[in-house]
Design a protein around this motif. Structure first.
Motif: not given
Length: 470
Positions: A227-230, A237-242, A296-300, A460-468
């Protein structure tokens, strides 16, 4: 009702030592000793075991007569090395108090109960009553130099009472985290006069059977993360419906586990590893414990669902390896088989579940081959107490959510409950919470200043593996 104090050796000689987790380079000056107690506390002539005790002393010449005792979680976690840093920090915040840690019997260096195994040995097990699993359980039990019936919470509290008496401490201020809150509540019930204050962090109500709510609690935390990701424009925008991507990936693993080669987080050697649905869920559960890993969950799950499962697998491998290494699994069995599994609901709704039928089947089947005595039903009664008590919860705790603390609060007449927004499991060491804990121990009847808790942030969400994202 106050339990009858069992006899123990009155001698507890302390000598200078250093405590801490060698792997993390933590070293804290303390005094250490061993207290000898009977394994069967009702029979002084039974096998004797030694309890590992560590004390971080006060810097003042005449410390206060009450001390702080730290109760570790698990079940199966040792207190001495686990709490070394917390003890050092508390001794700085509470310079007039001694900080005491006692490895619960069966953990740490208090006659530890553990059976070694390779972490992935049971990840693809579908029949928990198969000959291979049954034989492992029997071999594990036979290898222990212990009567596993006497490694339960109540007996551990009787041990602690003996330590208090041996140290000449008038009263404890108890801090318990996770399963340690069960130990704290049990202590409050059995020896109320021995306790000045209680801090229970990540509360497990006495009436709750551990694992019975693992499914709903984890699902609630993951739903909040998604929910926080949405609600986060960049994450959305990055993950859509994770969330749907997670379910799709878990379904694909149900149909076909993935074999890969990964470096063992302990040895560094590459090993062939099979990523199963159960292992992926276990990894997600561990990621849900703290806001840093929640992010990290939505990214992974997105990477895993797009043919890059190695990142999720490696992170899960690392987290679960650390968890497995730090817990005494045979002590955990002795506790849950006596205090939890017999009280699990007979029917579990596993439709659209993360854990599935196998999880509860595993819980029950293990106890069929473990020597334990089911606690009296009164052990699961809500604990009634007027001891000054501070209950702490993380808003998104996937194991012991705020609702658990509210349940315990109903029968604690002199208690208050603080919820750390955006946080996960165990919050006493987060942000300004050490100062709040300290203020409560110093003046338990004074109103706490909790304004600093407004500074907690959402994950804080990780958009890629470089960090949040910043």
């Amino acid at each position: 009702m106050r339990a009858q104090a069992a006899s123990a050796s009155a001698t507890l000689n302390l000598t200078d030592c250093f405590i801490g987790d060698e792997s993390s380079g933590i070293s804290v000056a303390a005094q250490c000793g061993r207290l000898t107690v009977p394994e069967n506390r009702k029979n002084p002539d039974s096998r004797l075991i030694k309890l590992n005790v560590a004390v971080v002393n006060s810097d003042v010449e005449n410390p206060k007569s009450d001390a702080v005792v730290l109760l570790a979680g698990g079940p199966g976690q040792g207190a001495v090395d686990t709490f070394a840093v917390m003890a050092r920090n508390l001794s700085q915040l509470l310079p007039k108090h001694r900080i005491v840690m006692v490895d619960q019997r069966g953990t740490g260096e208090s006659h530890p109960l553990r059976c070694d195994y390779e972490m992935d040995d049971f990840m693809d097990v579908t029949d928990w009553r198969s000959p291979e699993v049954v034989q492992w359980m029997k071999d594990c039990h036979a290898s222990l130099d212990a009567d596993t019936r006497f490694y339960t919470t109540t007996i551990a509290i009787e041990d602690l009472e003996s330590v208090r008496q041996a140290l000449g401490i008038e009263q404890w201020n108890i801090y318990g985290g996770s399963y340690g809150t069960r130990k704290g509540l049990t202590y409050m019930k059995l020896y109320p006069d021995s306790i000045r204050t209680a801090i229970l962090d990540g509360v497990m109500p006495q009436q709750e059977a551990m694992a019975s709510a693992h499914e709903v609690n984890l699902q609630n935390t993951l739903k909040n993360v998604f929910r926080l990701c949405r609600e986060d424009a960049t994450c959305q925008e990055r993950f859509g419906d994770a969330e749907q991507q997670m379910w799709a990936f878990l379904q694909s693993l149900e149909e076909q586990p993935i074999e890969m080669r990964l470096p063992n987080p302990v040895s560094g050697e590459y090993e062939t590893f099979e990523l199963t649905r159960d292992f992926a869920v276990l990894g997600l559960r561990m990621f849900a414990y703290s806001p840093e890993t929640m992010g990290m969950i939505p990214l992974l799950v997105s990477l895993a669902n797009h043919e890059q499962p190695e990142n999720l697998a490696q992170q899960a491998f690392m987290v679960t390896s650390s968890l497995t290494e730090n817990l005494n699994n045979a002590l955990e069995l002795s506790v849950v088989c006596a205090e939890d599994v017999p009280f699990l609901p007979k029917e579990q709704n596993t439709q659209n579940s993360l854990f599935g039928d196998e999880f509860y089947e595993m819980m029950r089947s293990r106890c069929e081959y473990w020597d334990s005595e089911v606690v009296d039903a009164s052990f699961k009664d809500p604990v009634e107490s007027d001891i000054p008590t501070l209950l702490l919860s993380g808003e998104y705790d996937p194991v012991t959510p705020p609702a658990f603390a509210e349940k315990a609060l109903e029968t604690l007449s002199n208690a208050q409950h603080l919820v750390a927004q955006g946080q996960g499991h165990i919050v006493a060491n987060r942000g300004c919470m050490p100062k709040i804990v300290t203020a409560f121990i110093e003046e338990p009847e004074q109103e706490l200043d909790t304004e600093c808790m407004n500074n907690f942030n959402q994950p804080a969400f990780f958009i890629n593996l470089n960090g949040p994202q910043q």
